[in-house]
Write a protein that holds these residues in place. Structure first.
Motif, PDB file in Angstrom:
ATOM      1  N   VAL A  62       0.694  -1.238  -0.234  1.00 53.89           N
ATOM      2  CA  VAL A  62      -0.111   0.170  -0.304  1.00 53.89           C
ATOM      3  C   VAL A  62       1.300   1.674   0.639  1.00 53.89           C
ATOM      4  CG1 VAL A  62      -1.948  -1.619   1.507  1.00 53.89           C
ATOM      5  CG2 VAL A  62       0.206   0.005   2.363  1.00 53.89           C
ATOM      6  N   ALA A  63       0.800   2.164  -0.595  1.00 54.16           N
ATOM      7  CA  ALA A  63       0.930   3.641  -0.826  1.00 54.16           C
ATOM      8  C   ALA A  63       1.337   4.351   0.953  1.00 54.16           C
ATOM      9  CB  ALA A  63       0.259   4.278  -1.770  1.00 54.16           C
ATOM     10  N   LEU A  64       2.237   4.626   1.056  1.00 50.01           N
ATOM     11  CA  LEU A  64       2.368   5.623   3.081  1.00 50.01           C
ATOM     12  C   LEU A  64       2.663   6.715   2.500  1.00 50.01           C
ATOM     13  CD1 LEU A  64       5.454   2.725   3.388  1.00 50.01           C
ATOM     14  CD2 LEU A  64       3.526   2.394   4.417  1.00 50.01           C
ATOM     15  N   VAL A  65       1.624   6.702   3.418  1.00 48.85           N
ATOM     16  CA  VAL A  65       1.961   8.952   3.324  1.00 48.85           C
ATOM     17  C   VAL A  65       2.282   9.408   3.478  1.00 48.85           C
ATOM     18  CG1 VAL A  65      -0.217  10.268   4.114  1.00 48.85           C
ATOM     19  CG2 VAL A  65      -1.150   8.495   4.124  1.00 48.85           C
ATOM     20  N   GLU A  66       3.068   8.830   5.309  1.00 48.01           N
ATOM     21  CA  GLU A  66       4.581   9.693   6.115  1.00 48.01           C
ATOM     22  C   GLU A  66       5.789   8.173   5.941  1.00 48.01           C
ATOM     23  OE1 GLU A  66       3.446  12.107   8.875  1.00 48.01           O
ATOM     24  OE2 GLU A  66       1.721  13.070   8.165  1.00 48.01           O
ATOM     25  N   PRO A  67       6.015   7.921   5.048  1.00 50.62           N
ATOM     26  CA  PRO A  67       6.892   6.630   4.694  1.00 50.62           C
ATOM     27  C   PRO A  67       8.258   7.075   6.357  1.00 50.62           C
ATOM     28  CG  PRO A  67       7.542   7.872   3.107  1.00 50.62           C
ATOM     29  CD  PRO A  67       6.170   8.392   3.527  1.00 50.62           C
ATOM     30  N   PRO A  68       8.587   6.319   7.221  1.00 57.87           N
ATOM     31  CA  PRO A  68       9.216   6.224   8.163  1.00 57.87           C
ATOM     32  C   PRO A  68      10.899   5.702   7.227  1.00 57.87           C
ATOM     33  CG  PRO A  68       8.499   4.233   7.925  1.00 57.87           C
ATOM     34  CD  PRO A  68       7.681   4.627   7.361  1.00 57.87           C
ATOM     35  N   MET A  69      11.851   6.878   8.352  1.00 59.28           N
ATOM     36  CA  MET A  69      13.334   6.454   7.332  1.00 59.28           C
ATOM     37  C   MET A  69      13.437   4.814   8.362  1.00 59.28           C
ATOM     38  SD  MET A  69      13.900   8.708   5.571  1.00 59.28           S
ATOM     39  CE  MET A  69      16.128   8.799   5.462  1.00 59.28           C
TER      40      MET A  69
END
Length: 162
Positions: A62-69
């Motif tokens: 799924v697309a990530l809205v706020e992807p972590p590092m």
């Protein structure tokens, strides 16, 4: 030995060695990677490797809205576990299809690699690659589970906190 191999296999081995070298250099450089960028790289590599081996690859995420590092070290470890899982499908499963799912929720990353191959014999000890995947998962404070039945393929589930 390589000079006797067909040129397709030599090219594949060279690509894999170059990919591993890039991953190691990136890990040594210590650069963090956004999870969505890592997923895009993993998808491209896995689908390409499976396709070269005449295994139909399916990738789901799924697309990530706020992807972590991901730290460079975590990215490198995750990449190596995923590569080993796909290598096992290619080398040992006899599968026609392989589905890879990537999900991130509640600060937990779940990577699933599932094939429709011959499965793993229950009485066979886990090979070095499987043991290494489990060890890497533990080092990441995660877990690597292997489920299989002969004739029904295998599923590897990697769960890691991010």
């Amino acid at each position: 030995m390589l000079f006797r191999s067909d040129s397709t296999r030599v090219a594949q081995l060279a690509r894999e060695a170059l990919d591993e070298m890039r991953l190691s250099v990136r890990g040594l450089a210590g650069k963090a990677v956004r999870l969505d960028d890592a997923i895009a790289d993993w998808r491209a590599e896995c689908i390409d490797r499976l396709g070269q081996s005449n295994i139909e690859g399916l990738w789901e995420n799924v697309a990530l809205v706020e992807p972590p590092m991901l730290s460079a070290r975590l990215h490198m470890q995750l990449t190596r576990v995923l590569r080993e899982a796909v290598s096992n499908v290619i080398k040992h499963s006899g599968a026609a299809h392989c589905a890879i799912r990537c999900a991130f929720a509640g600060n937990t990353l779940r990577l699933t690699v599932q094939d429709d191959g011959r499965g793993i014999e229950a009485d066979l000890p886990l090979g070095q690659g499987m043991s290494t995947m489990k060890r890497r998962a533990k080092r990441m404070n995660g877990q690597c589970l292997v489920e299989s039945r002969p004739g029904f393929g295998a599923m590897i589930l990697l769960t890691v906190p991010i």
